[in-house]
Structures are given as C-alpha cells and as structure tokens.
Design a protein around this motif. Structure first.
Motif, PDB file in Angstrom:
ATOM      1  N   ALA A  59       0.813  -1.225   0.000  1.00  0.00           N
ATOM      2  CA  ALA A  59       0.000   0.000   0.000  1.00  0.00           C
ATOM      3  C   ALA A  59       0.844   1.272   0.000  1.00  0.00           C
ATOM      4  N   TRP A  60       1.697   1.391  -1.011  1.00  0.00           N
ATOM      5  CA  TRP A  60       2.539   2.580  -1.123  1.00  0.00           C
ATOM      6  C   TRP A  60       1.691   3.845  -1.175  1.00  0.00           C
ATOM      7  N   CYS A  61       0.541   3.753  -1.831  1.00  0.00           N
ATOM      8  CA  CYS A  61      -0.344   4.928  -1.929  1.00  0.00           C
ATOM      9  C   CYS A  61      -0.777   5.394  -0.543  1.00  0.00           C
ATOM     10  N   LEU A  62      -1.180   4.461   0.279  1.00  0.00           N
ATOM     11  CA  LEU A  62      -1.658   4.776   1.627  1.00  0.00           C
ATOM     12  C   LEU A  62      -0.548   5.431   2.447  1.00  0.00           C
ATOM     13  N   THR A  93      -0.371   8.954  -6.620  1.00  0.00           N
ATOM     14  CA  THR A  93      -0.270   8.493  -8.010  1.00  0.00           C
ATOM     15  C   THR A  93       1.180   8.211  -8.384  1.00  0.00           C
ATOM     16  N   VAL A  94       2.090   8.975  -7.794  1.00  0.00           N
ATOM     17  CA  VAL A  94       3.516   8.767  -8.026  1.00  0.00           C
ATOM     18  C   VAL A  94       3.984   7.534  -7.261  1.00  0.00           C
ATOM     19  N   ALA A  95       3.456   7.332  -6.063  1.00  0.00           N
ATOM     20  CA  ALA A  95       3.877   6.220  -5.212  1.00  0.00           C
ATOM     21  C   ALA A  95       3.404   4.870  -5.731  1.00  0.00           C
ATOM     22  N   CYS A  96       2.271   4.830  -6.421  1.00  0.00           N
ATOM     23  CA  CYS A  96       1.732   3.561  -6.914  1.00  0.00           C
ATOM     24  C   CYS A  96       2.571   3.051  -8.081  1.00  0.00           C
ATOM     25  N   PRO A  97       3.226   1.900  -7.924  1.00  0.00           N
ATOM     26  CA  PRO A  97       4.072   1.388  -9.009  1.00  0.00           C
ATOM     27  C   PRO A  97       3.272   0.818 -10.184  1.00  0.00           C
ATOM     28  N   THR A 100      -2.445   2.710 -10.952  1.00  0.00           N
ATOM     29  CA  THR A 100      -3.877   2.444 -10.861  1.00  0.00           C
ATOM     30  C   THR A 100      -4.635   3.439  -9.987  1.00  0.00           C
ATOM     31  N   ILE A 101      -3.979   4.544  -9.644  1.00  0.00           N
ATOM     32  CA  ILE A 101      -4.665   5.644  -8.963  1.00  0.00           C
ATOM     33  C   ILE A 101      -4.686   6.792  -9.962  1.00  0.00           C
ATOM     34  N   ASN A 102      -5.855   7.355 -10.183  1.00  0.00           N
ATOM     35  CA  ASN A 102      -5.995   8.371 -11.211  1.00  0.00           C
ATOM     36  C   ASN A 102      -6.459   9.705 -10.641  1.00  0.00           C
ATOM     37  N   TYR A 103      -5.859  10.766 -11.136  1.00  0.00           N
ATOM     38  CA  TYR A 103      -6.284  12.113 -10.793  1.00  0.00           C
ATOM     39  C   TYR A 103      -7.479  12.457 -11.665  1.00  0.00           C
ATOM     40  N   VAL A 104      -8.523  13.023 -11.050  1.00  0.00           N
ATOM     41  CA  VAL A 104      -9.739  13.390 -11.770  1.00  0.00           C
ATOM     42  C   VAL A 104      -9.787  14.912 -11.856  1.00  0.00           C
TER      43      VAL A 104
END
Length: 158
Positions: A59-62, A93-97, A100-104
């Motif tokens: 969970a790099w995003c978290l 978004t940068v942390a997720c390798p 799959t996280i998108n800026y809206v």
C-alpha cells in the motif's frame, strides 16, 4: 474471509462492460473514461488486459498520502480514498508502481478501486469471467495445474 479481484486476461474480450459498470456505480453514468478499472488494448497482438488497483499489501499509496486520505477498509480490506480529505496533491499516483490511482480533473481529487464496498460491479458485469471476486487466500493451485497440463513435460499418472 477477505476477497480480492482476480483478473484473467486470457478471458478478456475487451467488451468494456467492466468499465461501464464501474463508472455507473461510482458516477451514475456509462462513461469508461470515469471508470476505476481499465482495459488495456495491445493493438499489435489483439490482446485485451483488464487492470485496476490490486489492493496490495505494501500500500505505497496509503503510506505516501501526506493527509492520510487513503485508509484501509475494515470491511473489505480495500485501500479507500476519502474524497473529503484528499487535497489532490497526486503523491499517491507517483507512489503507486502500477499506475492504478488516477487524478480526476473535474474534482481535483484522486480515485482508485474501492471494491464497491465488497460487491465489485466490474466482476458482476463481466460476461466472460475475466474478472472474478475470489477468496484472497486462494493459492493459485488450479492455475498451476492448468499450466502443468499445458507444459506436458511429465507423463500422466496411471
């Protein structure tokens, strides 16, 4: 029992029903561009591959979120974005390798798969079984068995 999405690219036809179901569930419109699951089209081979957040253990995003807008759902185990807390900094978004996280742009926030609260609409909508919601402890034994049968390097037991 925790469950997870299992994506089988071999079964994907590229129908985009998963994207339509996701966008309708989260935004009330049939708009694949708003979906949290995407189907990548490898034009040169004709292959279609569904992909979305894998809800990874790391969970790099978290951990990267400076305002703690991404939390762990105790119900589903999904890492969920709290849009009221998200400031749209895009660090996650940068942390997720896996990307799959998108800026809206419209909201100035990020979005990612939240497993639809434990009832993922993408899996429900998939007509071929390319997307299934399975026990997270699944070991992949059946897939290994299928691979072993394809390889055929050992004689079958009598």
């Amino acid at each position: 029992m925790r469950k997870m999405l299992h994506l089988n690219a071999d079964k994907c036809t590229g129908c985009l029903q998963c994207e339509m179901a996701c966008s309708f569930e989260h935004h009330g419109v049939f708009a694949p561009a708003k979906s949290r699951i995407k189907v990548f089209d490898f034009h040169e081979t004709g292959r279609k591959v569904p992909y979305t957040c894998t809800q990874c253990d790391e969970a790099w995003c978290l951990h990267a979120c400076p305002v703690e807008a991404i939390t762990l759902s105790q119900l589903t185990g999904a890492k969920v974005v709290n849009s009221a807390t998200c400031v749209g900094c895009k660090v996650c978004t940068v942390a997720c390798p896996f990307g799959t996280i998108n800026y809206v742009q419209e909201t100035g926030k990020v979005q990612k798969c939240d497993l639809c609260g434990g009832d993922p609409k993408c899996a429900e909508a998939c007509p071929t079984g390319a997307i299934t919601f399975i026990d997270a402890n699944w070991t992949g034994l059946e897939r290994m068995r299928q691979w072993a049968e394809k390889v055929g390097n050992q004689p079958a037991a009598a």
